[in-house]
Design a protein around this motif. Structure first.
Motif, PDB file in Angstrom:
ATOM      1  N   GLN A 109     -20.320  10.998  13.084  1.00 27.56           N
ATOM      2  CA  GLN A 109     -19.448   9.630  13.222  1.00 27.56           C
ATOM      3  C   GLN A 109     -17.916   9.938  12.798  1.00 27.56           C
ATOM      4  OE1 GLN A 109     -20.964   6.196  11.805  1.00 27.56           O
ATOM      5  NE2 GLN A 109     -19.345   4.673  12.320  1.00 27.56           N
ATOM      6  N   VAL A 110     -17.038   9.710  13.741  1.00 29.96           N
ATOM      7  CA  VAL A 110     -15.703   9.966  13.393  1.00 29.96           C
ATOM      8  C   VAL A 110     -15.096   8.755  12.660  1.00 29.96           C
ATOM      9  CG1 VAL A 110     -13.235  10.080  14.296  1.00 29.96           C
ATOM     10  CG2 VAL A 110     -15.318  11.568  15.129  1.00 29.96           C
ATOM     11  N   GLN A 111     -14.503   9.030  11.457  1.00 32.64           N
ATOM     12  CA  GLN A 111     -14.061   7.898  10.803  1.00 32.64           C
ATOM     13  C   GLN A 111     -12.627   8.325  10.164  1.00 32.64           C
ATOM     14  OE1 GLN A 111     -16.625   6.825   7.408  1.00 32.64           O
ATOM     15  NE2 GLN A 111     -15.506   4.497   7.355  1.00 32.64           N
ATOM     16  N   LEU A 112     -11.603   7.285  10.221  1.00 33.96           N
ATOM     17  CA  LEU A 112     -10.358   7.447   9.542  1.00 33.96           C
ATOM     18  C   LEU A 112     -10.173   6.310   8.557  1.00 33.96           C
ATOM     19  CD1 LEU A 112      -8.255   8.248  12.850  1.00 33.96           C
ATOM     20  CD2 LEU A 112      -8.844   9.894  11.135  1.00 33.96           C
ATOM     21  N   VAL A 113      -9.647   6.779   7.391  1.00 31.50           N
ATOM     22  CA  VAL A 113      -9.688   5.475   6.385  1.00 31.50           C
ATOM     23  C   VAL A 113      -8.311   5.734   5.826  1.00 31.50           C
ATOM     24  CG1 VAL A 113     -10.464   4.814   4.373  1.00 31.50           C
ATOM     25  CG2 VAL A 113     -11.922   5.634   5.940  1.00 31.50           C
ATOM     26  N   GLU A 114      -7.257   4.871   5.976  1.00 29.14           N
ATOM     27  CA  GLU A 114      -5.897   4.597   5.601  1.00 29.14           C
ATOM     28  C   GLU A 114      -5.914   4.382   4.019  1.00 29.14           C
ATOM     29  OE1 GLU A 114      -5.313   3.523   9.757  1.00 29.14           O
ATOM     30  OE2 GLU A 114      -6.781   3.089   8.036  1.00 29.14           O
ATOM     31  N   SER A 115      -5.231   4.744   3.160  1.00 30.59           N
ATOM     32  CA  SER A 115      -4.786   4.140   1.928  1.00 30.59           C
ATOM     33  C   SER A 115      -3.286   4.367   1.451  1.00 30.59           C
ATOM     34  CB  SER A 115      -5.772   4.771   0.763  1.00 30.59           C
ATOM     35  OG  SER A 115      -5.538   6.156   0.653  1.00 30.59           O
ATOM     36  N   GLY A 116      -3.041   3.953   0.460  1.00 31.90           N
ATOM     37  CA  GLY A 116      -1.563   4.013  -0.215  1.00 31.90           C
ATOM     38  C   GLY A 116      -0.692   2.858   0.175  1.00 31.90           C
ATOM     39  N   GLY A 117      -0.989   1.796   0.977  1.00 29.50           N
ATOM     40  CA  GLY A 117       0.053   0.843   1.292  1.00 29.50           C
ATOM     41  C   GLY A 117      -0.020  -0.060   0.268  1.00 29.50           C
ATOM     42  N   GLY A 118       1.250  -1.049   0.343  1.00 32.63           N
ATOM     43  CA  GLY A 118       1.519  -1.974  -0.926  1.00 32.63           C
ATOM     44  C   GLY A 118       2.670  -2.482  -0.670  1.00 32.63           C
ATOM     45  N   LEU A 119       3.362  -3.011  -1.790  1.00 28.82           N
ATOM     46  CA  LEU A 119       4.614  -3.895  -1.819  1.00 28.82           C
ATOM     47  C   LEU A 119       5.531  -3.118  -2.523  1.00 28.82           C
ATOM     48  CD1 LEU A 119       6.324  -6.401  -1.545  1.00 28.82           C
ATOM     49  CD2 LEU A 119       5.307  -7.229  -3.616  1.00 28.82           C
ATOM     50  N   VAL A 120       6.547  -2.843  -2.002  1.00 33.67           N
ATOM     51  CA  VAL A 120       7.644  -2.041  -2.611  1.00 33.67           C
ATOM     52  C   VAL A 120       9.029  -2.477  -2.204  1.00 33.67           C
ATOM     53  CG1 VAL A 120       7.908  -0.576  -0.575  1.00 33.67           C
ATOM     54  CG2 VAL A 120       8.530   0.559  -2.976  1.00 33.67           C
ATOM     55  N   GLN A 121       9.939  -2.200  -3.247  1.00 35.79           N
ATOM     56  CA  GLN A 121      11.217  -2.806  -2.918  1.00 35.79           C
ATOM     57  C   GLN A 121      12.108  -1.812  -2.138  1.00 35.79           C
ATOM     58  OE1 GLN A 121      13.275  -3.506  -6.642  1.00 35.79           O
ATOM     59  NE2 GLN A 121      12.812  -5.442  -6.796  1.00 35.79           N
ATOM     60  N   ALA A 122      13.106  -2.385  -1.242  1.00 33.62           N
ATOM     61  CA  ALA A 122      13.941  -1.889  -0.316  1.00 33.62           C
ATOM     62  C   ALA A 122      14.573  -0.594  -1.223  1.00 33.62           C
ATOM     63  CB  ALA A 122      14.904  -2.584   0.186  1.00 33.62           C
ATOM     64  N   GLY A 123      14.678   0.697  -0.638  1.00 34.74           N
ATOM     65  CA  GLY A 123      14.993   1.557  -1.443  1.00 34.74           C
ATOM     66  C   GLY A 123      13.911   2.449  -1.825  1.00 34.74           C
ATOM     67  N   GLY A 124      12.826   1.758  -2.047  1.00 32.32           N
ATOM     68  CA  GLY A 124      11.782   2.813  -2.815  1.00 32.32           C
ATOM     69  C   GLY A 124      10.842   3.504  -1.720  1.00 32.32           C
ATOM     70  N   SER A 125       9.785   4.339  -2.486  1.00 30.36           N
ATOM     71  CA  SER A 125       9.054   5.200  -1.657  1.00 30.36           C
ATOM     72  C   SER A 125       7.467   4.810  -1.715  1.00 30.36           C
ATOM     73  CB  SER A 125       9.056   6.366  -2.268  1.00 30.36           C
ATOM     74  OG  SER A 125      10.437   7.015  -1.878  1.00 30.36           O
ATOM     75  N   LEU A 126       6.865   5.137  -0.604  1.00 24.20           N
ATOM     76  CA  LEU A 126       5.410   5.004  -0.667  1.00 24.20           C
ATOM     77  C   LEU A 126       4.751   6.216   0.047  1.00 24.20           C
ATOM     78  CD1 LEU A 126       4.350   1.316   0.387  1.00 24.20           C
ATOM     79  CD2 LEU A 126       4.045   2.338  -1.704  1.00 24.20           C
ATOM     80  N   ARG A 127       3.710   6.794  -0.359  1.00 20.70           N
ATOM     81  CA  ARG A 127       2.787   7.862   0.347  1.00 20.70           C
ATOM     82  C   ARG A 127       1.471   7.193   0.896  1.00 20.70           C
ATOM     83  NH1 ARG A 127       0.679  13.812  -0.991  1.00 20.70           N
ATOM     84  NH2 ARG A 127      -1.031  12.768  -2.054  1.00 20.70           N
ATOM     85  N   LEU A 128       1.353   7.145   2.349  1.00 19.36           N
ATOM     86  CA  LEU A 128       0.259   7.004   3.017  1.00 19.36           C
ATOM     87  C   LEU A 128      -0.681   7.895   3.019  1.00 19.36           C
ATOM     88  CD1 LEU A 128       1.641   4.296   5.680  1.00 19.36           C
ATOM     89  CD2 LEU A 128       1.022   3.889   3.315  1.00 19.36           C
ATOM     90  N   SER A 129      -2.030   7.786   2.965  1.00 18.82           N
ATOM     91  CA  SER A 129      -2.931   8.868   3.131  1.00 18.82           C
ATOM     92  C   SER A 129      -4.076   8.524   4.176  1.00 18.82           C
ATOM     93  CB  SER A 129      -3.945   9.095   1.955  1.00 18.82           C
ATOM     94  OG  SER A 129      -3.005   9.668   0.891  1.00 18.82           O
ATOM     95  N   CYS A 130      -4.581   9.557   5.085  1.00 16.24           N
ATOM     96  CA  CYS A 130      -5.511   8.960   6.063  1.00 16.24           C
ATOM     97  C   CYS A 130      -6.672  10.097   5.734  1.00 16.24           C
ATOM     98  CB  CYS A 130      -4.836   8.932   7.206  1.00 16.24           C
ATOM     99  SG  CYS A 130      -5.994   8.939   8.629  1.00 16.24           S
TER     100      CYS A 130
END
Length: 123
Positions: free
Chosen positions: A1-22
């Motif tokens: 069974q194919v599955q994709l699970v994202e993570s890494g989202g959140g709240l950040v201030q403008a100019g900041g960084s985030l890394r999402l994973s799948c």
């Protein structure tokens, strides 16, 4: 069974960084192109970035070019990343990863989708 699970989202201030994973599972082989899309309420899902099966070719929406980087790790189970830098409030959305047999920016060609992760950029 194919599955994709994202993570890494959140709240950040403008100019900041985030890394999402799948994290992908259930695929036979790694010959799938992967893409990131985003959606805000009341608007259509928007292409963000895509990467071909071996990670050599990537494509970006003009709105994120130079700020976002897509990458993938095909060792063991496949993981796709979206490094987001210099975030702006307009980047606020639910971000989805998806897989396709062809490297394309068109959402209709993507077969499997994750459940999404919320990214909120405050001004």
């Amino acid at each position: 069974q194919v599955q994709l699970v994202e993570s890494g989202g959140g709240l950040v201030q403008a100019g900041g960084s985030l890394r999402l994973s799948c994290a992908a599972s259930g695929y036979k082989g790694s010959s799938y192109a992967m893409g990131w899309f985003r959606q805000v309420p009341g608007k259509e899902r928007e292409f963000v970035a895509s990467i071909n099966w071996n990670g050599i070719t990537s494509t970006y929406a003009d709105s994120v070019k130079g700020r976002f980087t897509i990458s993938r790790d095909n060792a063991n189970n496949m993981v796709v990343y979206l490094q987001m830098s210099r975030l702006i409030p307009e980047d606020t959305a639910v971000y989805y990863c998806a897989s396709t047999r062809r490297h394309t920016t068109a959402a209709e060609y993507y077969d499997f989708w994750g459940q999404g992760t919320q990214v909120t950029v405050s001004s």
